[in-house]
Each structure stands twice: as C-alpha cells, then as structure tokens.
Motif scaffolding. Structure first.
Motif, PDB file in Angstrom:
ATOM      1  N   SER A 195     -13.301  -2.936   9.041  1.00  0.00           N
ATOM      2  CA  SER A 195     -12.089  -2.044   8.071  1.00  0.00           C
ATOM      3  C   SER A 195     -12.161  -2.081   7.333  1.00  0.00           C
ATOM      4  O   SER A 195     -11.324  -3.251   7.413  1.00  0.00           O
ATOM      5  CB  SER A 195     -11.798  -1.105   8.965  1.00  0.00           C
ATOM      6  OG  SER A 195     -11.368   0.134   8.420  1.00  0.00           O
ATOM      7  N   ILE A 196     -13.054  -1.818   5.576  1.00  0.00           N
ATOM      8  CA  ILE A 196     -12.247  -2.563   4.792  1.00  0.00           C
ATOM      9  C   ILE A 196     -10.368  -2.123   4.594  1.00  0.00           C
ATOM     10  O   ILE A 196      -9.841  -2.843   4.244  1.00  0.00           O
ATOM     11  CB  ILE A 196     -13.108  -2.028   3.203  1.00  0.00           C
ATOM     12  CG1 ILE A 196     -13.961  -2.351   3.788  1.00  0.00           C
ATOM     13  CG2 ILE A 196     -12.154  -2.559   2.131  1.00  0.00           C
ATOM     14  CD1 ILE A 196     -15.616  -2.467   2.327  1.00  0.00           C
ATOM     15  N   ILE A 197     -10.462  -1.046   5.007  1.00  0.00           N
ATOM     16  CA  ILE A 197      -8.704   0.149   4.576  1.00  0.00           C
ATOM     17  C   ILE A 197      -7.903  -0.538   5.341  1.00  0.00           C
ATOM     18  O   ILE A 197      -7.091  -0.844   4.839  1.00  0.00           O
ATOM     19  CB  ILE A 197      -9.112   1.399   4.849  1.00  0.00           C
ATOM     20  CG1 ILE A 197      -9.946   2.267   4.064  1.00  0.00           C
ATOM     21  CG2 ILE A 197      -7.554   1.651   4.745  1.00  0.00           C
ATOM     22  CD1 ILE A 197     -10.365   3.312   4.563  1.00  0.00           C
ATOM     23  N   ALA A 198      -8.098  -1.039   6.461  1.00  0.00           N
ATOM     24  CA  ALA A 198      -7.675  -1.815   7.659  1.00  0.00           C
ATOM     25  C   ALA A 198      -6.703  -3.156   7.334  1.00  0.00           C
ATOM     26  O   ALA A 198      -5.722  -4.023   6.839  1.00  0.00           O
ATOM     27  CB  ALA A 198      -8.066  -2.149   9.248  1.00  0.00           C
ATOM     28  N   GLU A 199      -7.955  -3.938   6.856  1.00  0.00           N
ATOM     29  CA  GLU A 199      -7.943  -5.715   6.120  1.00  0.00           C
ATOM     30  C   GLU A 199      -7.337  -4.811   4.591  1.00  0.00           C
ATOM     31  O   GLU A 199      -6.082  -6.250   4.451  1.00  0.00           O
ATOM     32  CB  GLU A 199      -9.004  -6.165   5.124  1.00  0.00           C
ATOM     33  CG  GLU A 199      -9.667  -6.309   6.827  1.00  0.00           C
ATOM     34  CD  GLU A 199      -9.492  -7.084   7.734  1.00  0.00           C
ATOM     35  OE1 GLU A 199      -9.011  -8.289   7.087  1.00  0.00           O
ATOM     36  OE2 GLU A 199      -9.349  -6.880   8.567  1.00  0.00           O
ATOM     37  N   LEU A 200      -7.065  -4.235   3.879  1.00  0.00           N
ATOM     38  CA  LEU A 200      -6.641  -4.121   2.491  1.00  0.00           C
ATOM     39  C   LEU A 200      -4.775  -3.528   2.666  1.00  0.00           C
ATOM     40  O   LEU A 200      -3.877  -3.397   2.552  1.00  0.00           O
ATOM     41  CB  LEU A 200      -7.437  -2.670   2.367  1.00  0.00           C
ATOM     42  CG  LEU A 200      -7.960  -3.231   1.099  1.00  0.00           C
ATOM     43  CD1 LEU A 200      -9.141  -1.799   0.096  1.00  0.00           C
ATOM     44  CD2 LEU A 200      -8.039  -3.747  -0.120  1.00  0.00           C
ATOM     45  N   LEU A 201      -4.551  -3.377   3.865  1.00  0.00           N
ATOM     46  CA  LEU A 201      -3.627  -2.116   4.363  1.00  0.00           C
ATOM     47  C   LEU A 201      -2.622  -3.623   4.529  1.00  0.00           C
ATOM     48  O   LEU A 201      -2.018  -3.843   4.128  1.00  0.00           O
ATOM     49  CB  LEU A 201      -3.259  -1.232   5.291  1.00  0.00           C
ATOM     50  CG  LEU A 201      -3.875  -0.143   4.943  1.00  0.00           C
ATOM     51  CD1 LEU A 201      -3.756   1.053   6.175  1.00  0.00           C
ATOM     52  CD2 LEU A 201      -2.936   0.114   3.785  1.00  0.00           C
ATOM     53  N   LYS A 202      -3.830  -4.808   5.433  1.00  0.00           N
ATOM     54  CA  LYS A 202      -2.393  -5.581   5.834  1.00  0.00           C
ATOM     55  C   LYS A 202      -1.974  -6.644   4.744  1.00  0.00           C
ATOM     56  O   LYS A 202      -1.549  -6.923   4.962  1.00  0.00           O
ATOM     57  CB  LYS A 202      -3.047  -6.581   6.785  1.00  0.00           C
ATOM     58  CG  LYS A 202      -4.063  -6.359   8.119  1.00  0.00           C
ATOM     59  CD  LYS A 202      -4.499  -7.125   9.471  1.00  0.00           C
ATOM     60  CE  LYS A 202      -5.054  -6.179  10.272  1.00  0.00           C
ATOM     61  NZ  LYS A 202      -5.743  -6.898  10.976  1.00  0.00           N
ATOM     62  N   GLN A 203      -3.401  -7.130   3.770  1.00  0.00           N
ATOM     63  CA  GLN A 203      -3.116  -7.866   3.009  1.00  0.00           C
ATOM     64  C   GLN A 203      -1.548  -7.416   1.891  1.00  0.00           C
ATOM     65  O   GLN A 203      -1.318  -7.708   1.288  1.00  0.00           O
ATOM     66  CB  GLN A 203      -4.220  -7.685   2.077  1.00  0.00           C
ATOM     67  CG  GLN A 203      -5.318  -7.832   2.829  1.00  0.00           C
ATOM     68  CD  GLN A 203      -4.875 -10.001   2.477  1.00  0.00           C
ATOM     69  OE1 GLN A 203      -4.830 -10.733   1.761  1.00  0.00           O
ATOM     70  NE2 GLN A 203      -5.291 -10.464   3.883  1.00  0.00           N
ATOM     71  N   ALA A 204      -1.923  -5.426   1.119  1.00  0.00           N
ATOM     72  CA  ALA A 204      -1.096  -4.770   0.775  1.00  0.00           C
ATOM     73  C   ALA A 204       0.576  -4.948   1.047  1.00  0.00           C
ATOM     74  O   ALA A 204       1.709  -4.652   0.770  1.00  0.00           O
ATOM     75  CB  ALA A 204      -0.982  -3.666   0.393  1.00  0.00           C
ATOM     76  N   SER A 205       1.016  -5.081   3.105  1.00  0.00           N
ATOM     77  CA  SER A 205       1.728  -5.243   3.290  1.00  0.00           C
ATOM     78  C   SER A 205       2.510  -5.747   3.860  1.00  0.00           C
ATOM     79  O   SER A 205       4.040  -5.638   3.664  1.00  0.00           O
ATOM     80  CB  SER A 205       1.659  -4.571   5.070  1.00  0.00           C
ATOM     81  OG  SER A 205       1.114  -6.102   5.564  1.00  0.00           O
ATOM     82  N   VAL A 206       2.639  -6.593   2.946  1.00  0.00           N
ATOM     83  CA  VAL A 206       3.334  -8.624   2.702  1.00  0.00           C
ATOM     84  C   VAL A 206       4.398  -8.180   1.525  1.00  0.00           C
ATOM     85  O   VAL A 206       5.027  -8.340   2.244  1.00  0.00           O
ATOM     86  CB  VAL A 206       2.794 -10.048   3.201  1.00  0.00           C
ATOM     87  CG1 VAL A 206       3.318 -10.632   3.039  1.00  0.00           C
ATOM     88  CG2 VAL A 206       1.967  -9.327   4.473  1.00  0.00           C
TER      89      VAL A 206
END
Lengths: 593, 166
Positions: A195-206
């Motif tokens: 899921s693109i949204i999940a990946e983006l969220l993971k990158q942004a969360s750090v």
C-alpha cells in the motif's frame, strides 16, 4: 511414526517444482513455505537458500519435490526421482497431485533409497495439513512467549509452525513473475500486497518521531527545575489529579514517539494502543469543547456555579432533601441551624451545640465572602479552563475533579474538625470506661490489665466519663452529618477517577484488530477433515481460532495508576465508627516494564 | 467403531442435545405478554408493552446464541491432538484444540451431586515440561451429559487411539 506436513493453500495449484521449507525439530513434521519452479540451477538454489538462512535465522532446506503434471509434461517422474540425489536429505518428500482429484499422493524416500516402511493400511502414516499462509504469517499465537525462551523440544509444535512462517518473510519477496534466476510460488503469487499510503506513512513517521522526542525532552528539562522539586510543590502536585495525569501522559508519549522500531509483538501492541487511545481521547475532548462553547453554555455554567460553588450537596436526613438549585451555602447554614435546634426530635446539649454551630457558621461565612470575591472572574477562568479539553477528555475530567475538590475544600475541613473531635471523645470515653471498671491499658504489654486506683482518681474519672458520655450525641451527630457529606464527595471523585482510568487503559487498537482482523490475534487453531480416502494421506484444514474478547482486554490492558479502595468494607466501617480520618482511594503507582 | 483401528482415522464423536422446544417458547412468551397486558391495563402506559416485546426478543436471541447448545463434538486426530467444539442453536461454534503433548489422559470421573452420582468424561492436561503432574481437567459434553454406556464407548475408542499414538 506419523509424518505431518503443513502445506500452504496457495501452492495447491502451483506448477511442478521443488518444495522449500523447514523440518520442525523434535516433532517429525515439516512446514512447506514455497515451491521453486523449473527451470532452475541447483547451485543457485543452494546459494539463495543459504543467503536466506543467514538473513532470517530459519534453517530453510529443500524438502522434496512437488509435481502437478500438465499436458505435455510426461517424463517428469523420473526427473523428480533424480533430484533427490542433487539435494541430499535425510528424508525426501514426493508430493504429487492430479488435476481433477482431490487428494494428493505422497511418498517419503529415506536417504538410503528405500521407501518408508508402510503398514498394511498404505499411506496412512502421513498427514497433510493445509494452512492459509498469509493469515498464519500475520497471526500471533497467545499466550505470547519470548523467542528462544523454551527449548525446541518443549515448545509446542503449532507455535513453532507459526514462528517459522512469520520469520520467513524475506522468502516471500521473490516471486515467479520476477526476472530473477529463481521463480517461487507462495502467497504473494496471488497478487502482490502493498500500500503506497502505508509506505509513505512509514517514511514520514521517522522524522516526526524525532521531532516529537525532542519536544518531549524540552518538557522534561522544564519539569526538572529545582523550584518544582520543593516539598510543598511536590505534595500539592501529587494530590492534584491533573498533574498526575499529565505526568502519566508524558510517560506514554515517551513510549510511543521513540524512533526505535518495536522489537516484539507486545511492544508494538502497547505503542499502537497508546497512540490510538490518545487520538480517541483528543477527539472526545474536542467534541466536549464544541458542545460546551456552543450556545454560550460557559456563561450559563458560571452563573449556576457561583451560588452552587458554595457546595452543591444533598442532605442526608429524609425531611431535608431540597432541590439542587437552591444556594447550598445557605443550605449548609440552614442545616447547621437545624442541628442547633432539635434535629429529628433529638435533644442536644444546648451549650455545646451553640459552640459547634457558631464555629462552623463562621467558617461558612468566610467561605461565602471568598466566593463572592472570586465571582467576577469565574466566567473568564472557566472559559480558559474549558479550552484544556483540547488536550483530551481525560484532562478535562481531571480538571473537573480538581475544581470540585477545591470548591468543596471547606467540607473537607469540617469533616476533619468533626472527626478529630469525635475521635478524641471516643478515646477519652474508652479510657475512662476502663477506669470505671478498674482496668488500665498497659502500653508495654499492649493489653488491658487490672489496676487499683485511688479514690480521688476514681471520683474525677467517673465525673469526666459522665460528662463525655452525655455530650456524645451532640458530637456524634455533627460528625455523622459531615462524614456523610464527605463520603458523597469522595464517591463523586472516585467515579471521575474510575472513568479517567478506564479511558486510559482501554486497549482500543487491540479491540479493533480483534473485530476487523480476527486472525491476527490467535488463541489456537481449529481443524477440519477435508479428505479421508483410502490410499491417500489424510487431509486436514487448519484455521485460526481468534482470541476471545475478554482475553484481549486482559492481555493488552495498558497498566495505569488505577485507584482502588484501600480498605475493605469492614475496615472502613471500623474506621468510621472510631473516628479515624478516611482516605478511601489509594493510588497505585504505574507499573513500569 | 470397534475392530481394526487405523492410527490416523480421525475419530469424531457428536452428542446432540434436544432441540429448543416450541411449546416452551410459546408458554414463556404468553406468560410475559399476559403479564405486560395486565400491567398496561393498570398503568395505561404503552411503554410497558413495547418493553415487553423488546425483552422477549432480546431474551430469545441471547438464549439461542449463548445458552442453548445444539451439539457437541469431540474430534481425535492421533498424533496431532484433540478438538472439542460446541455448536449453539444459532449456528455459532466455539472450538478448543488441545495438542497431543499437553494431553495426559482421557478418563471418566464420577461425582456425587446431591442425591445422585453423575459420570462425566474429562481430559487431563499436563505441562510438557513436567509430565507427571496434572495441571488442569477439562470436562467434556457438559451440556448434553450423555449416560454412562455412551461415555464408556467413547472412552474405549479414545484409549485405543491414545495407546497407539504413544
């Protein structure tokens, strides 16, 4: 011995190839993880498997061969038999399936070339257990055990199976549609999941986590000022539930916003639960604010609060129940005047009555003047305090509890006066009663001994005893009235604390997971018999049995500083009778992991 | 069921309870509604009637979903374990699976209850680390309570399978 083979459902229709998986130590069973299709180079297969073994710590091996012959693929059988020499194994499985038939046929070849000794009933020594690979990979078996805690022999077979599939995630990255040298079939072959949204969220969360951790460290630096560690400030802040709640939330944030990834399942669930319940808390707080600030409710609240601020309590005796709108300081005054008269027909000692009544009335007079001094500012203060609801519903409730505690402080004072007076009287009475009977309390031996008193001691003692005894009803009545008022306040505060505690500790993420994705939290498994024909091995279907809702709550509850009653009912009643001061709610310090 | 047992034939025993009796349902419903009508006659409040209806419906749904057991099943797969499942009148199934290494034995216990002696089949559970102590006892067929002759049949078959799988 019976051989159990765990076979993924996604490979039921896979093309012929090699079976890759793991032999479960100590249990005579094997887990098939994927199928490698033809054509392949054996050297590359071995290299790939050893790479994965070092990456995942799971000892993956080639288990055997899988053949599902399509048209034009005769002659596979002899090819398959030759494979067992290329990949030397102790046991080589040969599973095959024909299109149109339900059961598989399975043969096990041992490394000396002989087939396994068969009983007269043919292939019944092999059980094929079909499992849904994606669900087993994502699922967590309860009760959760640390990896490597138990030795493999004692560990349950199903636990090992679940662990194997979960740890083999890197195996599922290569697919049969990739351009690499190896073509694998596993659950991802049915459709790559991402899921693109999940990946983006993971990158942004750090970076967000790093920023928030920095903010938290700033807050901790502020809190560590020397002035805030003085004794009186510490004492007050431990009594105010707002400070307790904010300290508690700070600890939570430290857990949630740490940039380290959660290592174990329990840590991950803890983080997720705290995060979700924090979000829900804020949402409820904002809802409360929007309700409170609409239609000018704040000023209405302020108007009712000032007169009610002289404590809104209900009376305890039956014929004095009045409506809550009347001004309660006035009510307290009337109550005291009633006590000074002949309450409920009881005849009080006039002098003592007047003294006590005047004493308390003066206190109320002071309190009323204080409230009237504050009344022009109440609305403004309430307006700003109401804004604190945007920090969460728990904050709003804690502030409410603190405001109520401050506004009813005089009831607490009255209770302490009444209780101390009553307590002194009771102690005096008990000691003089012993004198009346000729006994004495021996402090050294902690028991009652007989004692011979002089005549004048006896005379004065008996006189004092009579005085105290006849003054008892008056003091007892005042004590009773104020204790009951105090108990009502304690009950109210207890209810608020319990609801705050409930909001804090409810594991919303775990409950949501149980409802929406029940296979993630597994209590156990269920078996269903699929195919039981003579001549083919037994086929079973393994499904995940989700955890019961009550176990979810018990397992994933966030530990809190819950208040619980310190004394049992019997101890409480005894304390009330004797006149000791009661603080029924004791706060547990939060358990730290 | 007797005779030559294959080690792996999964053995399944199902005990069925008597179904929900229509007459009982009608009697209870009539009782509740007559009572509600009587109260309505005195109080003239229609909320009584609607609450009686809602109560009856809710009570019936709770009863068939949580209380009334339709049949209970014991499935033994030698070398894997034992699966107990109870199926309720609404179709809900609740299942427990006990692995073979946790299972010590299956026995028939007798208990004295008031004036009668009841027999029940139960599974003794052990911790694999400590094979000699029994950590818990799981009784089977709690809702259907079959009689001793039925229990003995089940017991004999289970013992044969357990003996072969040890």
């Amino acid at each position: 011995m019976v051989l159990k083979i765990f076979f993924p459902q996604c490979c039921n229709t896979a093309d012929s190839g090699l079976l890759v998986g793991r032999w479960i130590p100590g249990h005579n069973s094997a887990v098939v993880l994927a199928v490698i299709h033809y054509p392949f180079i054996p050297g590359q297969v071995k290299k790939y498997l050893s790479e994965l073994q070092s990456q995942t710590q799971v000892d993956l091996t080639v288990l055997g061969s899988w053949s599902m012959p399509k048209e034009g693929q005769e002659g596979m059988d002899s090819f398959l038999k030759d494979l067992s020499t290329i990949f030397p194994q102790e046991c080589w499985l040969q599973l095959s399936r024909e299109i149109g038939k339900r059961g598989f046929t399975c043969q096990v070849v041992q490394n000396n070339g002989r087939l396994l000794q068969e009983q007269k009933n043919g292939d019944d020594k092999i059980v094929l257990i079909h499992y849904d690979q994606r669900k087993v990979m994502l699922s967590q078996l309860h009760p959760v055990q640390d990896v490597g805690q138990k030795s493999d022999v004692e560990a349950s077979e199903l636990g090992l199976v679940f662990q194997t599939v979960a740890q083999s995630q890197p195996l599922f990255l290569l697919d049969k549609y990739d351009d690499g040298p190896l073509k694998l079939s596993h659950w991802q072959s049915e459709g790559r999941e991402a899921s693109i949204i999940a990946e983006l969220l993971k990158q942004a969360s750090v970076p967000v986590c790093i920023f928030l951790t920095w903010l938290l460290s700033l807050w901790h630096w502020l809190c560590s000022f020397r002035i805030l560690h003085l004794r009186p400030v510490l004492f007050i802040s431990s009594k105010l539930s707002t400070c307790v709640q904010s300290g508690y939330r700070a600890v939570h944030f430290k857990t949630v916003f740490s940039p380290k990834k959660a290592a174990t399942h329990m840590e991950f669930m803890r983080k997720a639960n705290i995060f979700v319940s924090f979000l829900v808390d804020i949402a409820l707080g904002l809802l409360l604010i929007s309700w409170l600030y609409r239609e000018n409710r704040i000023s209405k609240l302020a108007d009712t609060l000032v007169p009610v601020a002289d404590v809104s309590m209900t009376h305890i005796t039956s014929h004095l129940w009045k409506s809550l709108e009347s001004r309660v300081a006035k009510e307290l005054q009337e109550l005291l005047e009633w006590l000074m008269g002949a309450p409920a027909g009881l005849k009080m000692n006039r002098a003592l009555d007047q003294v006590l009544g005047r004493f308390f009335l003066y206190h109320i007079h002071l309190w009323i003047s204080y409230i009237h001094l504050m009344s022009p500012f109440i609305e403004r203060i309430l307006w700003y305090v109401g804004l604190s609801g945007c920090l969460g519903l728990t904050f709003a409730l804690s502030i409410l509890s603190d405001i109520v505690a401050l506004l009813t402080f005089h009831i607490y004072c009255f209770y302490v006066y009444g209780a101390r007076l009553y307590c002194l009287k009771i102690y005096g009475l008990s000691s003089l009663w012993r004198l009346f009977r000729g006994k004495k309390w021996n402090v050294l031996r902690q028991r009652v001994d007989s004692c011979s008193y002089d005549l004048d001691q006896l005379f004065i003692g008996t006189l004092l005893f009579t005085i105290l005894l006849f003054l008892l009803p008056t003091t007892a009545l005042y004590y009773l009235v104020f204790t009951l008022l105090r108990l009502v306040m304690v009950l109210f505060q207890g209810v608020i604390h319990l609801s705050v505690d409930f909001i804090n500790s409810l594991p919303l993420f775990a409950i949501g997971l149980r409802i929406c994705r029940p296979y993630r939290l597994a209590e156990g498994v269920k078996f269903k018999v699929l195919c039981q024909e003579p001549g083919t091995p037994l086929h079973l279907m393994m499904e995940i049995n989700p955890l019961k809702c009550s176990s979810v709550l018990q397992c994933y509850r966030t530990p809190t500083y819950s208040c619980y009653p310190k004394d049992s009912w019997a101890a409480l009643c005894k304390k009330l009778f004797v006149g000791e001061l009661i603080y029924p709610w004791k706060q547990k310090t939060a358990k730290t992991d | 069921m007797r005779g030559c047992f294959l080690l792996l034939t999964p053995l399944e025993f199902t005990v069925t309870s008597p179904k929900l009796s229509l007459r009982k349902v009608m009697v209870y419903t009539c009782f509740v509604w007559l009572f509600a009508y009587a109260v309505f006659f005195f109080t003239e409040n229609t909320a009584v009637l609607s609450s009686a209806i809602i109560l009856t419906l809710a009570g019936m749904m709770i009863h068939i979903h949580f209380v009334k057991v339709d049949h209970e099943t014991l499935l033994i797969i030698g070398s894997l374990g034992v699966q107990l499942s109870s199926s309720y009148a609404s179709g809900r199934e609740s299942t427990i699976f006990i692995e073979m290494n946790k299972l010590k034995d299956i026995v028939i216990n007798e208990a004295v209850y008031m004036h009668s002696i009841i027999y029940y089949l139960c599974i003794l559970i052990k911790d694999p680390a400590d094979p000699e102590t029994v950590t818990s006892v799981v009784p089977l067929f709690q809702s259907s309570n079959p009689r001793l002759n039925c229990l003995v049949q089940v017991y004999r078959s289970c013992q044969e399978i357990l003996a072969q799988s040890r």
